[in-house]
Design an enzyme around this catalytic site. Structure first.
Site, PDB file in Angstrom:
ATOM      1  N   GLU A 252     -41.493 -46.698  -7.205  1.00  0.00           N
ATOM      2  CA  GLU A 252     -40.286 -45.979  -7.574  1.00  0.00           C
ATOM      3  C   GLU A 252     -40.118 -44.758  -6.681  1.00  0.00           C
ATOM      4  O   GLU A 252     -41.076 -44.238  -6.137  1.00  0.00           O
ATOM      5  CB  GLU A 252     -40.323 -45.542  -9.026  1.00  0.00           C
ATOM      6  CG  GLU A 252     -41.436 -44.571  -9.333  1.00  0.00           C
ATOM      7  CD  GLU A 252     -41.475 -44.182 -10.796  1.00  0.00           C
ATOM      8  OE1 GLU A 252     -40.902 -43.120 -11.106  1.00  0.00           O
ATOM      9  OE2 GLU A 252     -42.054 -44.917 -11.585  1.00  0.00           O
ATOM     10  N   MET A 253     -38.900 -44.355  -6.549  1.00  0.00           N
ATOM     11  CA  MET A 253     -38.600 -43.110  -5.865  1.00  0.00           C
ATOM     12  C   MET A 253     -38.527 -42.054  -6.965  1.00  0.00           C
ATOM     13  O   MET A 253     -37.646 -42.119  -7.821  1.00  0.00           O
ATOM     14  CB  MET A 253     -37.261 -43.195  -5.134  1.00  0.00           C
ATOM     15  CG  MET A 253     -37.211 -44.212  -4.013  1.00  0.00           C
ATOM     16  SD  MET A 253     -38.134 -43.737  -2.575  1.00  0.00           S
ATOM     17  CE  MET A 253     -37.020 -42.598  -1.807  1.00  0.00           C
TER      18      MET A 253
END
Length: 57
Positions: A18-19
């Protein structure tokens, strides 16, 4: 997140990708904020790391 459970159950590499940040729409940060190019680079880096360790699994 169930990455540990999946890794244990199936004996496989498991990870969450994930960012962990997102720009504020009203004040985007073009130097350090979210961008499609940065997301693509993160994906490339993760896949390269997995490719490097695949022989040791």
């Amino acid at each position: 997140m169930s990455t540990n459970q999946l890794a244990e159950r199936f004996g496989a590499v498991s990870m969450t990708l994930e960012m962990p940040f997102k720009d504020n729409d009203d004040a985007p940060d073009t130097d350090r904020g979210w961008a499609p190019a940065r997301s693509k680079q993160l994906a490339r880096d993760c896949l390269a790391t997995l490719a490097d360790i695949i022989g040791t699994l």
